[in-house]
Motif scaffolding. Sequence first.
Motif, mmCIF file in Angstrom:
data_model
loop_
_atom_site.group_PDB
_atom_site.id
_atom_site.type_symbol
_atom_site.label_atom_id
_atom_site.label_comp_id
_atom_site.label_asym_id
_atom_site.label_seq_id
_atom_site.Cartn_x
_atom_site.Cartn_y
_atom_site.Cartn_z
ATOM 1 N N THR A 152 23.645 -15.117 -4.707
ATOM 2 C CA THR A 152 22.851 -15.025 -5.923
ATOM 3 C C THR A 152 22.008 -13.746 -5.847
ATOM 4 O O THR A 152 21.773 -13.204 -4.768
ATOM 5 N N ILE A 153 21.554 -13.280 -6.987
ATOM 6 C CA ILE A 153 20.786 -12.036 -7.022
ATOM 7 C C ILE A 153 19.500 -12.141 -6.200
ATOM 8 O O ILE A 153 19.219 -11.278 -5.358
ATOM 9 N N PRO A 154 18.673 -13.188 -6.378
ATOM 10 C CA PRO A 154 17.446 -13.268 -5.558
ATOM 11 C C PRO A 154 17.747 -13.359 -4.073
ATOM 12 O O PRO A 154 17.038 -12.763 -3.251
ATOM 13 N N GLU A 155 18.801 -14.106 -3.705
ATOM 14 C CA GLU A 155 19.157 -14.250 -2.293
ATOM 15 C C GLU A 155 19.541 -12.896 -1.703
ATOM 16 O O GLU A 155 19.112 -12.529 -0.606
ATOM 17 N N ALA A 156 20.371 -12.136 -2.428
ATOM 18 C CA ALA A 156 20.806 -10.833 -1.942
ATOM 19 C C ALA A 156 19.617 -9.894 -1.757
ATOM 20 O O ALA A 156 19.488 -9.219 -0.732
ATOM 21 N N GLY A 169 0.790 -1.226 0.000
ATOM 22 C CA GLY A 169 0.000 0.000 0.000
ATOM 23 C C GLY A 169 0.820 1.272 0.000
ATOM 24 O O GLY A 169 0.254 2.371 0.084
ATOM 25 N N LYS A 170 2.150 1.173 -0.102
ATOM 26 C CA LYS A 170 3.025 2.357 -0.093
ATOM 27 C C LYS A 170 3.521 2.658 -1.509
ATOM 28 O O LYS A 170 3.531 1.789 -2.390
ATOM 29 N N VAL A 171 3.945 3.899 -1.707
ATOM 30 C CA VAL A 171 4.593 4.282 -2.957
ATOM 31 C C VAL A 171 6.085 4.007 -2.787
ATOM 32 O O VAL A 171 6.733 4.604 -1.930
ATOM 33 N N VAL A 172 6.615 3.109 -3.587
ATOM 34 C CA VAL A 172 8.003 2.648 -3.444
ATOM 35 C C VAL A 172 8.788 3.037 -4.684
ATOM 36 O O VAL A 172 8.333 2.833 -5.814
ATOM 37 N N MET A 173 9.999 3.578 -4.452
ATOM 38 C CA MET A 173 10.897 3.914 -5.556
ATOM 39 C C MET A 173 12.165 3.075 -5.459
ATOM 40 O O MET A 173 12.701 2.860 -4.378
ATOM 41 N N VAL A 174 12.634 2.600 -6.616
ATOM 42 C CA VAL A 174 13.909 1.902 -6.705
ATOM 43 C C VAL A 174 14.780 2.693 -7.667
ATOM 44 O O VAL A 174 14.448 2.831 -8.853
ATOM 45 N N THR A 175 15.896 3.234 -7.170
ATOM 46 C CA THR A 175 16.846 3.903 -8.057
ATOM 47 C C THR A 175 17.807 2.857 -8.608
ATOM 48 O O THR A 175 18.067 1.841 -7.976
ATOM 49 N N GLY A 176 18.331 3.112 -9.795
ATOM 50 C CA GLY A 176 19.173 2.098 -10.433
ATOM 51 C C GLY A 176 18.366 0.864 -10.772
ATOM 52 O O GLY A 176 18.876 -0.253 -10.763
ATOM 53 N N ALA A 177 17.087 1.075 -11.111
ATOM 54 C CA ALA A 177 16.169 -0.042 -11.323
ATOM 55 C C ALA A 177 16.493 -0.844 -12.576
ATOM 56 O O ALA A 177 15.967 -1.939 -12.754
ATOM 57 N N GLY A 178 17.347 -0.305 -13.431
ATOM 58 C CA GLY A 178 17.721 -1.057 -14.622
ATOM 59 C C GLY A 178 18.854 -2.021 -14.395
ATOM 60 O O GLY A 178 19.140 -2.864 -15.252
ATOM 61 N N GLY A 179 19.513 -1.926 -13.250
ATOM 62 C CA GLY A 179 20.622 -2.820 -12.953
ATOM 63 C C GLY A 179 20.154 -4.175 -12.461
ATOM 64 O O GLY A 179 18.966 -4.416 -12.250
ATOM 65 N N SER A 180 21.119 -5.065 -12.262
ATOM 66 C CA SER A 180 20.776 -6.425 -11.845
ATOM 67 C C SER A 180 20.111 -6.433 -10.484
ATOM 68 O O SER A 180 19.060 -7.079 -10.283
ATOM 69 N N ILE A 181 20.706 -5.737 -9.507
ATOM 70 C CA ILE A 181 20.141 -5.695 -8.164
ATOM 71 C C ILE A 181 18.851 -4.881 -8.155
ATOM 72 O O ILE A 181 17.834 -5.292 -7.587
ATOM 73 N N GLY A 182 18.868 -3.712 -8.792
ATOM 74 C CA GLY A 182 17.693 -2.851 -8.787
ATOM 75 C C GLY A 182 16.478 -3.520 -9.410
ATOM 76 O O GLY A 182 15.359 -3.445 -8.876
ATOM 77 N N GLU A 214 15.869 -6.805 -9.781
ATOM 78 C CA GLU A 214 15.390 -7.916 -8.960
ATOM 79 C C GLU A 214 14.689 -7.398 -7.706
ATOM 80 O O GLU A 214 13.658 -7.945 -7.285
ATOM 81 N N LEU A 215 15.222 -6.328 -7.111
ATOM 82 C CA LEU A 215 14.545 -5.705 -5.974
ATOM 83 C C LEU A 215 13.136 -5.260 -6.376
ATOM 84 O O LEU A 215 12.170 -5.480 -5.645
ATOM 85 N N ALA A 216 13.051 -4.641 -7.537
ATOM 86 C CA ALA A 216 11.752 -4.163 -8.006
ATOM 87 C C ALA A 216 10.781 -5.323 -8.202
ATOM 88 O O ALA A 216 9.598 -5.226 -7.850
ATOM 89 N N ARG A 217 11.266 -6.435 -8.741
ATOM 90 C CA ARG A 217 10.386 -7.594 -8.951
ATOM 91 C C ARG A 217 9.888 -8.148 -7.616
ATOM 92 O O ARG A 217 8.721 -8.523 -7.476
ATOM 93 N N GLN A 218 10.793 -8.224 -6.625
ATOM 94 C CA GLN A 218 10.375 -8.750 -5.331
ATOM 95 C C GLN A 218 9.451 -7.775 -4.600
ATOM 96 O O GLN A 218 8.507 -8.192 -3.920
#
Length: 601
Positions: free
Chosen positions: A482-486, A282-295, A297-301
């Motif tokens: 691994t990326i998902p684990e991190a 229910g919050k507005v969430v921003m991910v910077t560097g969202a095009g990178g590998s970590i960013g 995957e963070l966005a997907r999770q």
Amino acid sequence: MSRSQIFARRSVMIGWDAGSWLLALLGFLLVRHEFSLSDRMWVIAWTYVALAIALQVVGGFWTHLYLGRSKVGSFDEVTSLGQLVIAISVVLGATFYITAPLFSRGIAFVMPALAFLFMTAGRWTHRVSRTRGSRRQGETSGVPALIYGAGDAGHQLAGLVDSSPDSPYEIVGFIDDDPRLRFLRVRGYRVVGQGSDLVRAAHATGAQTVVLAISQASPQLIQKVSDHCAEAGLDLVVVPPLREMIAGRLELDTLRAFNVADLLGRRPIETDLSSIAEHITGKVVMVTGAGGSIGSELARQVRQLGPAKLILLDRDESALHAAQLSIDGNGLLDTDDTVLCDIRDKEAVCAVFSRLAPEVVFHAAALKHLPMLERFPEEGWKTNVLGTLNVLECAATNGVQHFVNISTDKAADATSVLGQTKRVAERLTAWYAAETGLRFLSVRFGNVLGSRGSVLDTFRAQIERGGPVTVTDPDVSRFFMTIPEACELVLQGSAIGHPGDVLVLDMGEPVRIIDVARRLIEESGKDLRVSFTGLREGEKLHEVLLSAAESGSPTAHPLITQVSVPHVKPSDVLAEHADHDFAEFGVSGTTRHDASQRGSR
């Protein structure tokens, strides 16, 4: 199985259990009384058995014992059966003791035990016959395999192989490092030796494959088994870690070839989704560097946790397109939840924050290639320090309640520009937390296996072009995830962290880079050499997760440690930047190229 077959199967089970009570009565009367009973005692005995059979049938259906609750002959079924027999013996024993003065107590104590013994004997016979039948059907169809590990996973695997009519493996023995198991048989298969006997046992049994049936094997054990298999020309197959299984259950089709990710170990990660969802849903969430590998995957999770809105920010339009495509499948880039913006541009960043009003920010935007930043340290300063400062200031002045700065293990005892700039970013984040009291914190972890530009990509590219594969030093080691684990642990850390914390993720045991290189070469099937180039400027032989001056404290999560870093004022950082002198913050490594550029200005 047809309905008639199911009915016949249930009828046989019920009939056998009823017959077991009769056999128990006859056996008891023969041994104890030699069938010499009074008419009154015969009536009591037959009445007891009749009631026991009736309760057995009713109780069997009521507990679903006869409705397929458990596999026939399994531990669960026998346990349920034993509980039912005990209940029947207690009820009938108490009833007859009160109502029938001539009742023989031996019937109440001995007969139920004999009946249970006959019931389980029938089930054991059924299971043994099925097991032998399945082995005969598939005894020549599978590849001869040694199972490394005689624990729970090994037992489960043996059961799957025995019950599968088209199993890809034929078990020829077990290997286990526990000397107490030297005479153990798992479903009839012998333990033929310990890990040190693997090559000898393979030759003796004719094994062609080794299945590593340890779901939480250490990287050292995995590498040792891999080396033994390579020596003997054996294929290595692994049981996947628990997180890759469906409901924690092993299936034959989940077994896979040993790969480089297995070198990381098998630490189970337990995530408290409720605590994470509390500050995401229910919050507005921003991910910077969202095009990178970590960013990305963070966005997907984060997307799976139900935010009111997920904003993807990056300066690379192609990377943004790929990230949006992987998250929602459209990739149209025509909505305000994809933002093209460079974090170095403070005005643009603040305009984005003002317009979209994010409440939670995951700051993953950074320059991360160590050798490049050693050559161009001011570029690293502009993005990793000033860019982070811009995002922090815009977040603090635009209502962001929760800010997570993605850091690196290279910030501990930093010797490189990458580590030094990320260390300053941690200190700035801690300062804003102290000033605002908001949950501004950093999460520090090591190398991410498979991220864009990682050593994995480099090695694979070198292997593709025919080698050589370059490693800086034969002893160099790194922490890997691994990326998902991190990303999973980043989200967990963000949920339990306090303002100003630097949370250090448990990376397991460090992995030698040479082992990663050799594993990838083996996977390729090519005969390539490894070339050692020497450590680069600012590069360590071994990384650390905590600096010598840091003392970690445990947190609510066993894989996350908290440390504190000294604050640094933004005004001090800006002053140093204006003077082009970053020495106070340990940022060195400026080349002649950079010096000449600054002199010309």
